[in-house]
Design a protein around this motif. Structure first.
Motif, mmCIF file in Angstrom:
data_model
loop_
_atom_site.group_PDB
_atom_site.id
_atom_site.type_symbol
_atom_site.label_atom_id
_atom_site.label_comp_id
_atom_site.label_asym_id
_atom_site.label_seq_id
_atom_site.Cartn_x
_atom_site.Cartn_y
_atom_site.Cartn_z
ATOM 1 N N VAL B 268 -5.302 -15.136 47.890
ATOM 2 C CA VAL B 268 -6.439 -15.302 48.791
ATOM 3 C C VAL B 268 -6.488 -14.182 49.818
ATOM 4 C CG1 VAL B 268 -7.496 -16.857 50.457
ATOM 5 C CG2 VAL B 268 -6.363 -17.789 48.475
ATOM 6 N N PRO B 289 -17.957 -15.002 41.351
ATOM 7 C CA PRO B 289 -17.433 -14.715 42.693
ATOM 8 C C PRO B 289 -16.072 -15.354 42.881
ATOM 9 C CG PRO B 289 -19.600 -15.749 42.804
ATOM 10 C CD PRO B 289 -19.163 -15.824 41.391
ATOM 11 N N PHE B 290 -15.279 -14.748 43.733
ATOM 12 C CA PHE B 290 -13.894 -15.172 43.860
ATOM 13 C C PHE B 290 -13.719 -16.647 44.252
ATOM 14 C CE2 PHE B 290 -9.542 -15.202 44.170
ATOM 15 C CZ PHE B 290 -9.165 -15.717 45.394
ATOM 16 N N PRO B 291 -14.490 -17.205 45.224
ATOM 17 C CA PRO B 291 -14.217 -18.600 45.597
ATOM 18 C C PRO B 291 -14.332 -19.565 44.417
ATOM 19 C CG PRO B 291 -15.581 -17.591 47.263
ATOM 20 C CD PRO B 291 -15.496 -16.618 46.148
ATOM 21 N N PHE B 292 -15.211 -19.256 43.438
ATOM 22 C CA PHE B 292 -15.289 -20.142 42.275
ATOM 23 C C PHE B 292 -14.013 -20.072 41.465
ATOM 24 C CE2 PHE B 292 -19.465 -21.710 42.613
ATOM 25 C CZ PHE B 292 -20.216 -20.721 43.220
ATOM 26 N N LEU B 294 -11.103 -19.318 42.695
ATOM 27 C CA LEU B 294 -10.071 -20.003 43.460
ATOM 28 C C LEU B 294 -10.170 -21.507 43.260
ATOM 29 C CD1 LEU B 294 -7.758 -19.725 45.475
ATOM 30 C CD2 LEU B 294 -9.412 -19.939 47.315
ATOM 31 N N GLN B 295 -11.415 -22.000 43.270
ATOM 32 C CA GLN B 295 -11.624 -23.438 43.058
ATOM 33 C C GLN B 295 -11.058 -23.846 41.708
ATOM 34 O OE1 GLN B 295 -14.403 -25.288 45.140
ATOM 35 N NE2 GLN B 295 -13.009 -26.910 44.538
ATOM 36 N N THR B 298 -7.198 -23.787 41.770
ATOM 37 C CA THR B 298 -6.566 -24.884 42.499
ATOM 38 C C THR B 298 -6.860 -26.232 41.871
ATOM 39 O OG1 THR B 298 -8.464 -24.880 43.992
ATOM 40 C CG2 THR B 298 -6.520 -23.723 44.733
#
Lengths: 451, 393
Positions: B268, B289-292, B294-295, B298
């Motif tokens: 992150v 995109p990165f947050p997807f 990351l989701q 995790t």
């Protein structure tokens, strides 16, 4: 005698040469030599012992005794020789060496051992199996605690049986033995130091000192208190080869509960709070004891939640739209008669918006008003930049004020470095309130679960 | 980085004596005892006090002809004192030492061979032509050790001619940690272009197996496909691992379980790693995109097989190559594979059965399936009659 020299002969592996020799020197050689120097200065202890050993050797030479008998004699009669042999045997096995010099000076020597790891061993970097795996930093990660003091929200997990420890304390009676014994008896892995201090009346500072003492002498480990609401999993670094030896011990301690492998199988599924494994309220104390047993042997570790804040495209668009609106009509008269304070507030907001607009425009290549935005993560919400603050403000806009207030308080924990479990304890807030707040921001939080 | 090299010898008149010393440009000259008038006087404080350790630099005969290391003042002095006995010398012996000065904490195993080599070379020179005891030629020693210092610090190797018939050839070889054992169920992933580095002089087994190292085949499978002996294949892979050409991951299967490690926070915080991840994992042009990502990372958890996870997240996984997604996480260390271990429910195990050796808690299903060449279902079937619990960790 003008000079004596205690020589340690080592053969460490190539790549660890310096660190091993340095460790041995700092923790064992220097301290031992210093103790001998003191005793020699006091009454010539080292010289006396050296003479004794030389005499024994001469006698053996005359009488032709075997080397084995000679060494046995020397170890029996010379306390210095015995001390040296004790150090060799114990330190080579990474144990604690207790030596007693000149009938008056007791000295305990140990090389520091790794008691827990936070990085999991991988296929190409194997580590010692069975070490507990956790990122919980027992010295506390803010400056509220003094140096080297165990954090007050932690507690002790004893690595040996409590009865054994109490016996050891009784054997070496000193002035502080009484309060140490009281602390050891009162200490439960389910209560933090603060709670123990409140319940049994020993001052917190004293407890922290005693706890650090127990950890240093490898009698205990500092852990966050165990709770049935927390989630525990089979530790990725558990040494399952030791199960063979642990099953009978477990059976002796907990004869009525299901077997150890079965329990581990239950803990192998999707992670759930520990309370789901406890059949009834009456079983709770026994199961918490079992959990302490499992953690003590490194079989189980706590699964903790860590969170980051995510800013969605919609939020960014909304903030940008609002800024454009503000910029277009800064000279609009207020809609209804407003007090001076509101005016000032608006100006401040405007100033913030214009500065964030300029930063937005300088960042984005498409200064087109319909620019594309991408989701992103706020790394440090506590130290948010101006544009990040406006995003955060937009996210909290429609929430009731009490949720907003609590959110402001806990925002500093949402950078992926702090376990959510500790927010309730650190901030003195009920767990369900923390859950409520985080639930209100559900679409904006990404959780990661690890140790 | 070598801080200084110095040459010292026993001078019958002046005692221990260090006539030549050279230091790294940024550091002060090391010695206090009298220097010959041609050398520049030391202008900055010495690295360490020569007098205190002179006994170990120019020692008694018993310590000569072996590596002698002294740590002083946070510096490590690596020397190889040499003693030459001959009637032509005053006192019938000539003792000298070419020593290297390093920082105490630096990894120094490569310099040991340097010191040894230099000492042996000069011993030979002295025996043949009296190079060091002859005052005329001894003057050249300063320039020589200066050159060695510069070259070793800048290029990690040096090749310096001393006269028409002698040169100093030194190369620093780094010491690597011994590789961990490679098992049949490990899957090697190349980190360098092995085909480009390889030539016909490489080992035959190595040449045969390299085309099959694709990040999907296990070591066992590679040896089968390449028709090479398994043990030789394993040794080759261990060699490649030792030199850092490979990393190891596990066998990719949809029945596997993966979960995050504590290293996810490193992902992150590092934007370049995020870029790398997006590039590696997306196979169609609008990069996720990165947050997807990351989701998704995790949402992997213990107890959830990859198959179920794919089904749950089917819509979110559009445009993402699942195998690359997982292997990126494993290689970079922020995902780990949760293996299944069979353990006996009671302590007693029937030693006679062929499966008994797998029931000690040290062998997981990947290993058992690879060894027995059976699928997981079949292995579970084999465990049927016995009281066996399966623990995931």
């Amino acid at each position: 005698m003008t000079m004596f020299h205690v020589v340690f002969v080592l053969n460490p592996p190539e790549l660890e040469y310096h660190s091993r020799t340095q460790e041995m020197f700092d923790y064992v050689v220097k301290r031992f030599a210093r103790a001998l120097k003191y005793e020699q200065a006091k009454d010539g202890y080292v010289w006396r012992e050296a003479e004794k050993i030389v005499r024994l050797k001469d006698k053996a030479n005359h009488e032709g005794t075997s080397f084995a008998d000679l060494s046995k004699d020397i170890l029996d009669q010379s306390s210095l020789a015995y001390a040296i042999s004790r150090i060799y045997i114990d330190i080579s096995q990474s144990k604690i060496a207790h030596v007693f010099l000149n009938n008056s000076l007791g000295l305990s020597l140990q090389m520091p051992i790794i008691t827990e790891i936070s990085v999991m061993p991988s296929i190409t970097e194997p580590q010692v199996p069975g070490l507990p795996l956790t990122t919980a930093n027992s010295f506390g990660d803010d400056d509220a605690e003094e140096d080297n003091m165990l954090a007050k929200h932690f507690t002790l997990l004893f690595l040996e049986d409590v009865d054994g420890i109490l016996k050891d304390i009784a054997a070496e009676a000193t002035e502080s033995s009484a309060s140490l014994a009281r602390f050891v008896e009162a200490c439960k892995p389910t209560m933090s130091f603060l709670q123990i201090s409140n319940s049994c009346g020993i001052p917190l500072h004293e407890i922290q000192v005693m706890a650090r003492h127990l950890v240093h002498w490898r009698k205990a480990r500092a852990i966050p208190p165990i709770h049935q609401r927390d989630t525990y999993i089979v530790s990725p670094n558990a040494d399952l080869r030791r199960l063979h030896a642990l099953i009978p011990i477990y059976k002796a301690l907990f004869p009525t509960i299901q077997s150890l492998p079965k329990l581990l199988t239950f803990l192998s599924g999707k992670p759930k709070p520990f309370s789901t494994f406890i059949p009834s309220r009456a079983h709770r104390p026994a199961y918490l004891e079992i959990l302490a047993f499992l953690i003590r042997h490194g079989l189980v570790t706590q699964l903790r939640n860590f969170a980051w804040l995510r800013v969605t495209k919609q939020i960014k668009r909304a903030v940008a739209a609002e800024e454009r609106r503000m910029k277009k009509s800064p000279a609009d008269p207020p809609l209804n008669s407003q007090s001076q304070e509101k005016e000032k507030e608006r100006e401040k907001e405007l100033a913030k918006m214009t500065s964030s607009i300029s930063s937005l425009l300088s960042h984005n290549n498409d200064s087109d008003s319909e620019g594309e935005y991408e989701d992103s993560i706020i790394l440090e919400p506590h130290q948010a930049s101006s544009i990040e603050s406006s995003w955060l403000e937009m996210m909290t806009r429609d929430q009731p004020p009490d949720i907003k207030a609590l959110f402001e308080r806990i925002i500093k924990y949402l950078n992926g470095q702090h376990a959510i479990e500790k927010i309730a304890v650190r901030e003195g807030v009920a767990r369900k309130d923390v859950r409520r707040v985080l639930g209100a921001f559900d679409g904006f939080v990404i959780y990661a679960r690890h140790w | 980085m070598i801080k200084s090299i110095f040459y010292s010898r026993f001078h019958p008149g002046k005692g221990h004596y260090s006539p030549q010393s050279v230091s790294d440009g940024n550091h002060p000259a090391p010695i206090t005892p009298p220097l010959p008038p041609t050398s520049p006087p030391p202008t900055s404080p010495p690295l360490f006090d020569f007098e205190t350790v002179s006994e170990y630099i120019i020692p008694k005969q018993e310590l000569c002809d072996r590596l002698v290391t002294v740590c002083t003042n946070k510096y490590r002095v690596l020397g190889y004192p040499v003693c030459l006995e001959d009637r032509k010398y005053e006192r019938n012996e000539f003792i000298f030492n070419f020593a290297i000065v390093l920082d105490e904490g630096v990894e120094y195993s490569t310099y040991k061979s340097v010191v040894r080599k230099v000492a042996k070379l000069f011993k030979a020179l002295e025996e043949q032509s009296g190079f060091l005891s002859n005052e005329v030629t001894a003057v050249g020693v300063f320039a020589l050790i200066e050159q060695v210092l510069e070259d070793l610090n800048n290029y990690s190797e040096c090749m310096i001619p001393i006269n028409e018939s002698n040169t100093i050839n030194i190369k620093l070889f780094p010491t690597y940690a011994p590789p961990p054992q490679v098992k049949a169920f490990h899957v090697p992933v190349c980190t360098v272009q092995l085909e480009n580095l390889m030539d016909v002089n490489w080992d035959l087994t190595m040449q045969k197996i390299v085309p099959f190292i694709d990040g999907i085949n296990s070591v066992r499978r590679i040896s089968e496909l390449a028709d090479a002996d398994y043990n030789l294949t394993r040794k080759c892979i261990e060699h490649l691992l030792y030199y850092g050409c490979l990393v190891m991951v596990d066998v990719f299967q949809f029945g596997a379980i993966y979960a995050c490690t504590a290293e996810i926070s490193i992902l992150v915080q590092d934007p370049s790693l995020q870029e790398e991840c997006q590039a590696y994992v997306s196979y169609s042009s609008p990069r996720t995109p990165f947050p997807f990502l990351l989701q998704l990372y995790t949402s992997l958890t213990q107890g959830l097989t990859l198959k179920k996870w794919c089904m749950e997240n089917a819509t979110k996984l559009k445009g993402i190559d699942v195998r690359r997604f997982i292997s990126f996480g494993i290689v970079k260390g922020f995902l780990y594979r949760s293996h299944k271990y069979p353990v006996p429910a009671e302590e007693k195990v029937d030693k006679a059965s062929p499966l008994a050796k797998y029931l000690d808690g040290g062998h997981h299903f990947d290993e058992i399936c690879t060894d027995l060449q059976a699928s997981e279902k079949e292995v579970i079937g084999m465990f049927e009659g016995r009281d066996v619990q399966i623990v995931h960790r």
